[in-house]
Design a protein around this motif. Structure first.
Motif, short mmCIF file in Angstrom:
data_model
loop_
_atom_site.label_atom_id
_atom_site.label_comp_id
_atom_site.label_asym_id
_atom_site.label_seq_id
_atom_site.Cartn_x
_atom_site.Cartn_y
_atom_site.Cartn_z
N UNK A 17 -14.00 -17.01 6.38
CA UNK A 17 -14.92 -16.34 6.06
C UNK A 17 -14.75 -14.65 5.55
N UNK A 18 -13.89 -14.32 6.75
CA UNK A 18 -13.60 -12.95 6.65
C UNK A 18 -12.32 -12.85 5.52
N UNK A 19 -11.65 -13.57 5.39
CA UNK A 19 -10.67 -13.40 4.15
C UNK A 19 -11.42 -13.34 2.77
N UNK A 20 -12.40 -14.22 2.84
CA UNK A 20 -13.14 -13.89 1.39
C UNK A 20 -13.66 -12.63 1.37
N UNK A 21 -14.26 -12.11 2.26
CA UNK A 21 -14.86 -10.64 1.96
C UNK A 21 -13.66 -9.67 1.81
N UNK A 22 -12.42 -9.94 2.49
CA UNK A 22 -11.26 -8.97 2.37
C UNK A 22 -11.08 -9.03 0.91
N UNK A 23 -10.61 -10.19 0.41
CA UNK A 23 -10.28 -10.53 -0.93
C UNK A 23 -11.25 -10.00 -2.04
N UNK A 24 -12.57 -10.03 -1.64
CA UNK A 24 -13.78 -9.56 -2.66
C UNK A 24 -13.32 -8.11 -2.57
N UNK A 25 -13.35 -7.61 -1.50
CA UNK A 25 -13.31 -6.13 -1.42
C UNK A 25 -12.06 -5.56 -2.24
N UNK A 26 -10.92 -6.26 -2.16
CA UNK A 26 -9.73 -5.60 -2.78
C UNK A 26 -9.74 -5.73 -4.17
N UNK A 27 -10.57 -6.95 -4.59
CA UNK A 27 -10.88 -6.84 -6.06
C UNK A 27 -11.72 -5.79 -6.54
N UNK A 28 -12.72 -5.40 -5.92
CA UNK A 28 -13.51 -4.34 -6.24
C UNK A 28 -12.76 -2.90 -6.13
N UNK A 29 -11.68 -2.67 -5.44
CA UNK A 29 -10.83 -1.71 -5.26
C UNK A 29 -10.03 -1.51 -6.46
N UNK A 30 -9.52 -2.65 -6.86
CA UNK A 30 -8.50 -2.67 -8.12
C UNK A 30 -9.48 -2.70 -9.46
N UNK A 31 -10.66 -2.84 -9.39
CA UNK A 31 -11.65 -2.81 -10.47
C UNK A 31 -11.95 -1.30 -10.72
#
Length: 50
Positions: A17-31
């Protein structure tokens, strides 16, 4: 025995679950980075065409 299995499953699920939040955060940063590049490119295009 079922309680032990359930506890191990819960402990194993936490990092996932923590990894999902991390990947989502990275996606937002890249966007956000892409949007910034797009804005700068538009500014440069406007300067060139003036």
């Amino acid at each position: 025995m079922k309680k032990i299995v359930a506890a191990l499953f819960a402990v194993a699920l936490i990092p996932a679950l923590t990894a999902c939040n991390t990947v989502k955060g990275v996606g937002k940063d890249v966007q956000a980075g892409g949007e910034a590049v797009e804005e700068v490119a538009k500014d440069v295009e406007d300067e060139i065409t003036e």
